[in-house]
Motif scaffolding. Structure first.
Motif, PDB file in Angstrom:
ATOM      1  N   ILE A 158       0.876  -1.493   0.173  1.00 57.53           N
ATOM      2  CA  ILE A 158       0.107   0.109   0.399  1.00 57.53           C
ATOM      3  C   ILE A 158       0.642   1.027  -0.170  1.00 57.53           C
ATOM      4  N   ASN A 200      -4.712 -10.966  -2.370  1.00 55.00           N
ATOM      5  CA  ASN A 200      -3.273 -11.109  -2.434  1.00 55.00           C
ATOM      6  C   ASN A 200      -2.150 -12.841  -1.576  1.00 55.00           C
ATOM      7  N   VAL A 228       1.299  -6.638   2.947  1.00 54.86           N
ATOM      8  CA  VAL A 228       0.970  -6.657   5.073  1.00 54.86           C
ATOM      9  C   VAL A 228       1.593  -8.521   5.486  1.00 54.86           C
ATOM     10  N   LYS A 262       8.043  -7.508  11.047  1.00 55.80           N
ATOM     11  CA  LYS A 262       8.632  -6.873  11.824  1.00 55.80           C
ATOM     12  C   LYS A 262       8.187  -7.736  13.878  1.00 55.80           C
ATOM     13  N   TRP A 276      -0.152  -1.325  10.394  1.00 58.61           N
ATOM     14  CA  TRP A 276      -0.142  -0.128   9.921  1.00 58.61           C
ATOM     15  C   TRP A 276      -1.970  -0.075  10.144  1.00 58.61           C
ATOM     16  N   ARG A 336      -8.700  -8.037   4.590  1.00 64.93           N
ATOM     17  CA  ARG A 336      -8.337  -8.889   2.697  1.00 64.93           C
ATOM     18  C   ARG A 336      -8.429 -10.202   2.540  1.00 64.93           C
ATOM     19  N   PRO A 370      -2.470   4.373   5.729  1.00 67.37           N
ATOM     20  CA  PRO A 370      -3.761   4.009   5.416  1.00 67.37           C
ATOM     21  C   PRO A 370      -3.794   2.731   5.517  1.00 67.37           C
ATOM     22  N   ASP A 371      -5.188   2.608   5.365  1.00 67.57           N
ATOM     23  CA  ASP A 371      -6.118   1.115   5.606  1.00 67.57           C
ATOM     24  C   ASP A 371      -5.906   0.627   4.223  1.00 67.57           C
TER      25      ASP A 371
END
Ligand code: GFB
Length: 311
Positions: free
Chosen positions: A70, A166, A181, A188, A203, A210, A269-270
């Motif tokens: 994103i 995705n 993501v 992370k 985020w 998704r 952002p979403d």
């Protein structure tokens, strides 16, 4: 497409292309053609033409593309639209010029309108406004689909367009600024676990949903469609299930064994609130996803450890 057919997989080092190569090799296809981007720049029309003239592939999987998550999409729109349009135009025009028998073009679920009814049916294409964070990429992919359809109509070619949801799996991009993501959460939380960090930033609000498909399932679907699908109409490839980003983060946390807190960063952002694909069309012609999300994340994490932390 018989086992000795000359098959060009464009983008064979990426997430999708590498999975297609693995699948073709495991099925006994021995005549595969590949080029790294260093060897062949697909945005260069003269170089692409020369490659098709000398290699004369019979079948093409067009998995070469500029892709990203994103943030990359929202910051580098010019590169996303320009590179993708160049790559796909060069590959499609040269496939036609050198009489490629069949081509499979990879689109994306972000080609559908942002507020499309869920699950998203193939006939929703061009029915409404696109999601702003990835509009340049989506417009490029829509141009690729339309190009395949127009060539089929005008020249009688056999170019099919598939729309994966995705994706994730081995050879994904784990760079936090450009990744999607799932690899981002793996990286992370792994780093936070080994560095004893008390929290990890996720985020957005965590509420978007998704659908995630393992890339080995996608590769199996692509080969299945290359062999069994002839229509110009696009076809969705997905699992039929989706999950919120919050629940996904919890699942990754458990697989990695991270004990800290998840903190949602609503300044990021979403994106689109939901994009679950309607997969009844591909299911009805005989293909279904087989790798469940938990197993897929475990396998991808193992791959990540082996490739990024091997001593
Ligand atoms: O995977 P992702 O970047 O792409 O983000 P999209 C999905 C959701 O996860 C968004 C959230 O709501 C993100 O805000 N998210 C949470 C994160 N933490 C993170 C993180 O650390 N990194 C990332 N990247 N996201 C892309 C499109 O949209 O999907 C492309 O931009 C393409 O065009 C691709 O279609 C499949 O699903 O929002």
């Amino acid at each position: 497409m018989d086992k000795s057919a000359k098959v060009y997989v464009a983008g064979h080092r990426g997430l999708v292309g590498s999975a297609i190569v693995r699948k073709l090799q495991s099925e006994g296809y021995q005549n595969l053609i590949t080029r790294t981007s260093g060897e062949l720049d697909l945005t260069d029309s003269a170089a692409t033409a020369q490659f098709f003239d000398s290699e004369k592939p019979e079948y093409v999987f067009l998995a070469a593309a500029k892709v990203g998550g994103i943030l990359a999409n929202s910051l580098q729109g010019a590169d996303f639209i320009c590179e993708n349009i160049l790559i796909q135009s060069n590959v499609i025009t040269n496939s036609h010029r050198t009489d490629v028998k069949k081509l499979l073009f990879l689109g994306s679920s972000c080609i559908y309108p942002r507020m499309a009814p869920q699950p998203i049916r193939e006939d929703c294409l061009l029915d409404g406004k696109l999601e702003e964070t990835n509009k340049p990429y989506a417009v490029a992919k829509i141009a690729g689909i339309t190009m395949c359809q127009a060539y089929n109509q005008q020249y009688g070619t056999r170019y099919i367009s598939v729309m994966p949801t995705n994706l994730y799996g081995p050879n994904d991009n784990f760079d936090l600024n450009s990744s999607h993501v799932l690899p981002a959460l793996i990286r992370k939380m792994h780093d936070a676990r080994i560095m004893y960090k008390p929290e990890v930033s996720v985020w957005g609000t965590g509420t978007p949903k998704r659908e995630f498909l393992h890339v080995d399932d996608l590769a199996a679907a692509c080969l299945f469609l290359m062999q069994n699908y002839e229509d110009s109409e696009i076809i969705n490839i997905g699992t039929g299930d989706d999950i919120s980003i919050k629940d996904l983060a919890e699942m990754v946390k458990e697989v990695i064994g991270y004990q800290g807190r998840l903190v949602f960063d609503a300044s990021k952002p979403d994106g689109t609130p939901r994009k679950l694909l309607d997969v009844s069309k591909i299911n009805s012609i005989g293909w279904k996803a087989t790798i469940d999300l938990q197993t897929g994340i475990e396998q991808t994490y193992k791959w990540f450890l082996q490739t990024h932390y091997r001593k």
